[in-house]
Design a protein around this motif. Structure first.
Motif, short mmCIF file in Angstrom:
data_model
loop_
_atom_site.label_atom_id
_atom_site.label_comp_id
_atom_site.label_asym_id
_atom_site.label_seq_id
_atom_site.Cartn_x
_atom_site.Cartn_y
_atom_site.Cartn_z
N LEU A 265 72.22 -16.05 -14.29
CA LEU A 265 70.84 -16.52 -14.30
C LEU A 265 70.40 -16.76 -15.74
O LEU A 265 70.64 -15.94 -16.62
N SER A 266 69.77 -17.92 -15.95
CA SER A 266 69.23 -18.23 -17.28
C SER A 266 67.83 -18.80 -17.11
O SER A 266 67.38 -19.10 -15.99
N PHE A 267 67.13 -18.94 -18.22
CA PHE A 267 65.77 -19.48 -18.21
C PHE A 267 65.71 -20.72 -19.10
O PHE A 267 66.34 -20.77 -20.16
N GLU A 268 64.97 -21.71 -18.63
CA GLU A 268 64.78 -22.95 -19.40
C GLU A 268 63.29 -23.16 -19.62
O GLU A 268 62.50 -23.15 -18.68
N LEU A 269 62.91 -23.34 -20.88
CA LEU A 269 61.51 -23.51 -21.23
C LEU A 269 61.27 -24.95 -21.70
O LEU A 269 61.93 -25.43 -22.62
N GLY B 130 49.27 -26.47 -19.75
CA GLY B 130 49.53 -27.80 -19.21
C GLY B 130 50.65 -28.55 -19.90
O GLY B 130 51.08 -29.60 -19.41
N GLN B 131 51.16 -28.02 -21.01
CA GLN B 131 52.21 -28.70 -21.76
C GLN B 131 53.51 -27.91 -21.77
O GLN B 131 54.37 -28.13 -22.61
N MET B 132 53.66 -26.99 -20.83
CA MET B 132 54.92 -26.24 -20.78
C MET B 132 55.21 -25.79 -19.36
O MET B 132 54.31 -25.70 -18.50
N SER B 133 56.47 -25.54 -19.12
CA SER B 133 56.91 -25.00 -17.84
C SER B 133 58.15 -24.15 -18.08
O SER B 133 58.88 -24.35 -19.05
N LEU B 134 58.36 -23.19 -17.19
CA LEU B 134 59.50 -22.28 -17.31
C LEU B 134 60.16 -22.18 -15.95
O LEU B 134 59.48 -22.01 -14.93
N VAL B 135 61.49 -22.31 -15.93
CA VAL B 135 62.22 -22.14 -14.67
C VAL B 135 63.36 -21.16 -14.88
O VAL B 135 63.95 -21.06 -15.98
N ALA B 136 63.64 -20.39 -13.81
CA ALA B 136 64.85 -19.57 -13.77
C ALA B 136 65.92 -20.39 -13.06
O ALA B 136 65.66 -21.01 -12.02
N LYS B 137 67.13 -20.40 -13.61
CA LYS B 137 68.22 -21.20 -13.04
C LYS B 137 69.32 -20.26 -12.57
O LYS B 137 69.85 -19.46 -13.34
N GLY C 205 72.89 -23.11 -9.43
CA GLY C 205 72.64 -24.53 -9.37
C GLY C 205 71.24 -24.89 -8.91
O GLY C 205 70.94 -26.08 -8.74
N LYS C 206 70.39 -23.91 -8.70
CA LYS C 206 69.02 -24.19 -8.28
C LYS C 206 68.03 -23.68 -9.33
O LYS C 206 68.35 -22.79 -10.13
N GLU C 207 66.82 -24.27 -9.30
CA GLU C 207 65.78 -23.88 -10.24
C GLU C 207 64.62 -23.24 -9.50
O GLU C 207 64.22 -23.71 -8.42
N LYS D 285 67.13 -24.13 -23.38
CA LYS D 285 67.38 -22.79 -22.89
C LYS D 285 66.53 -21.78 -23.64
O LYS D 285 66.40 -21.83 -24.87
N ALA D 286 65.94 -20.83 -22.92
CA ALA D 286 65.10 -19.80 -23.54
C ALA D 286 65.98 -18.69 -24.11
O ALA D 286 67.05 -18.38 -23.60
N GLU D 287 65.50 -18.12 -25.18
CA GLU D 287 66.14 -16.97 -25.81
C GLU D 287 65.50 -15.71 -25.22
O GLU D 287 64.28 -15.60 -25.14
#
Length: 508
Positions: free
Chosen positions: A443-447, A392-399, A402-404, A455-457
């Motif tokens: 493509l990158s990931f944001e946590l 409930g305290q985190m989310s992850l998106v692929a970018k 220009g879209k998530e 940005k995720a490693e």
């Protein structure tokens, strides 16, 4: 006085003083004891002039006594041989202590060895640090498995350890330690079958406040192929689940309270280091009954109540997930319940109740375990490797473009860790995310953790198709081709690549 059941086979060396005395308890180690003795005789410091060797035959029933006697006859000026009825390692060490004539004493195990320059290294250290009276040497394991001991990190360099500053540096082995012989007395060792070293050396070092670590001096600890040593067969004995907890861990806590009025972190860390292996162990079936099992769990929790969360978090050989599990276990709550109590404090810390500790390093490291095209999309499956934040305290998106594209989380039960005696610790958070297979770009990931987006490693699993050796991969499905190329913490996605772009695959 010599006890009635003991006979000294050689005259005690009452007049000659030595630099070192080495006490070796011997019990049924005829396969190894000669090698142990030779490693002492072969010290380049000069055996006959500087070293006294005390061999205590603790009621051996094999050929160990004969081998010891041959060496005692060969070096009558250096070797004392004592025959006694079997009484255990502590009893043999206590008997040997009566005949010590060296300035410093060591307790070599009869199946282990010293490197030939070890004693000279120890002598040099004590000469350079005359106020230090205890010094530890590196432990190199050999036999069934090889490598340095789990506590080897404290030997990064030779130094004097201040236990109040370097409290993460416990020393738990008497066999790899030298100390001033006047620190000990016959009877100091108990009849414990396990943790007998722990019960003596932790209070001794606490009382001194400092001890040395000598990187250049090496003790070789044998790991037997047949698991016949006391340590390797310990978990099958019911006493293992009671005696060390009371007579070692509770004992060192009480000794610390007598010395300081509280339990310093050095002692807490030592106890937690030893207990961690018990917390990781699976319950051996048929060893303990229900009442004993209940007592054992309650006693472990009681011991942990004296260990601060910061000390648990500072352990070197536990994952962040398991550390949080132990904090929860201490409180009588589950890992998931402990997660819910976490509160971020500033940029780099968490709080759990009244405790505060540093957040895991590389907290945004994720593993991509599988990359595959499916139904017109590119699917990424993986796991979060370091974070202990609740869902409930985190989310992850692929970018991409220009879209998530949001990921869904789930517990990876296929790689869950075992908690205390079979607790199912599903601490590994898995994720899955789909992105369009027809979108070109990086493509990158944001946590997002507790509202902080970064940005995720990335690292790549065995089945991801991308690795340090293979930086690009090509998938062909239903006449459509898709190329992915690794670009650090980003992935270059190329639908229907040109021939030039396909060449990237050949160059990877």
């Amino acid at each position: 006085m010599i006890k009635p059941d003991c006979t000294v086979k050689k005259e005690i060396l009452s007049q000659k003083e030595f630099l070192f005395s080495v006490v070796v308890p011997v019990f049924n180690t005829e396969r190894y004891v000669a090698e142990a003795i030779e490693s002492v005789i072969g010290q380049d410091i000069g055996f006959e002039r500087n070293v006294q060797l005390i061999l205590v035959n603790d009621g051996s029933t094999d050929g160990s006594a004969r081998i010891c006697r041959e060496y005692a006859d060969r070096y009558p000026g250096n070797i004392v041989l004592i025959d006694k009825e079997n009484g255990g390692v502590g009893s043999a060490r206590n008997e040997g202590l009566k005949y010590v004539r060296g300035r410093y004493v060591n307790f070599l195990d009869s199946d282990d060895t010293w490197e030939s320059d070890a004693f000279a290294r120890v002598q040099a250290f004590f000469e350079e640090n005359p106020r230090v009276r205890i010094a530890a040497c590196r432990i190199a394991q050999f036999g069934k498995w090889n490598g340095f001991h789990a506590l080897d990190y404290k030997f990064k360099k030779t130094k004097v350890v201040n236990i109040f500053k370097d409290w993460r540096f416990p020393q738990l082995s008497m066999a790899s330690t030298f100390m001033r012989s006047d620190l000990l007395y016959p009877g100091v060792f108990s009849s414990l079958k396990w943790s007998e070293d722990f019960a003596v050396i932790v209070p001794l070092i606490a009382r001194e406040g400092v001890y040395g670590v000598i990187r250049e001096a090496q003790y070789n600890a044998r790991r037997r192929d047949d698991d016949s040593s006391a340590t390797e067969s310990s978990t099958q004995d019911p006493d293992y689940y009671r005696d060390p907890l009371i007579r070692a861990y509770e004992h060192v806590f009480e000794e610390s309270r007598k010395l300081f009025g509280y339990v310093p972190r050095f002692t807490q860390f030592a106890v937690m280091y030893d207990i961690q292996w018990r917390l990781k162990a699976r319950q051996p079936l048929g060893i303990l009954g229900p009442a004993d099992l209940e007592w054992y769990e309650a006693e472990i929790r009681h011991l942990l109540s004296f260990v601060k969360d910061q000390v648990i978090w500072a352990q070197k050989h536990l994952t962040a997930h398991f550390k949080l599990y132990v904090m929860g276990f201490k409180r009588g709550i589950s890992y998931e319940e402990a997660q819910q109590l976490l509160i971020p404090k500033g940029k780099n810390r968490y709080t759990l109740g009244e405790s505060s500790f540093v957040r895991p390093k590389r907290e945004r490291l994720i593993s991509l375990d599988l990359i595959e095209p499916v139904n017109g999309a590119l699917r990424f499956r993986g796991r979060l490797l370091k974070t202990v934040a609740p869902f409930g305290q985190m989310s992850l998106v692929a970018k991409l473009g220009g879209k998530e594209y949001p990921a869904t989380f789930f517990y990876r039960k296929d790689i869950s860790q075992g908690g205390f005696w079979g607790d199912d610790l599903c601490a590994v958070t898995g994720f899955e995310v789909l992105v369009p297979a027809n979108k070109k770009g990086l493509l990158s990931f944001e946590l997002d953790l507790f509202g902080s987006k970064k940005k995720a490693e990335l690292q790549y699993g065995e089945f991801a198709g991308l690795s340090a050796l293979l930086s690009a991969n090509v998938w062909t499905r239903a006449g459509s081709t898709l190329l992915c190329t690794r670009k650090g913490d980003r992935i270059l996605v190329l639908p229907d690549p040109t021939n030039t772009e396909l060449a990237l695959k050949e160059l990877s």
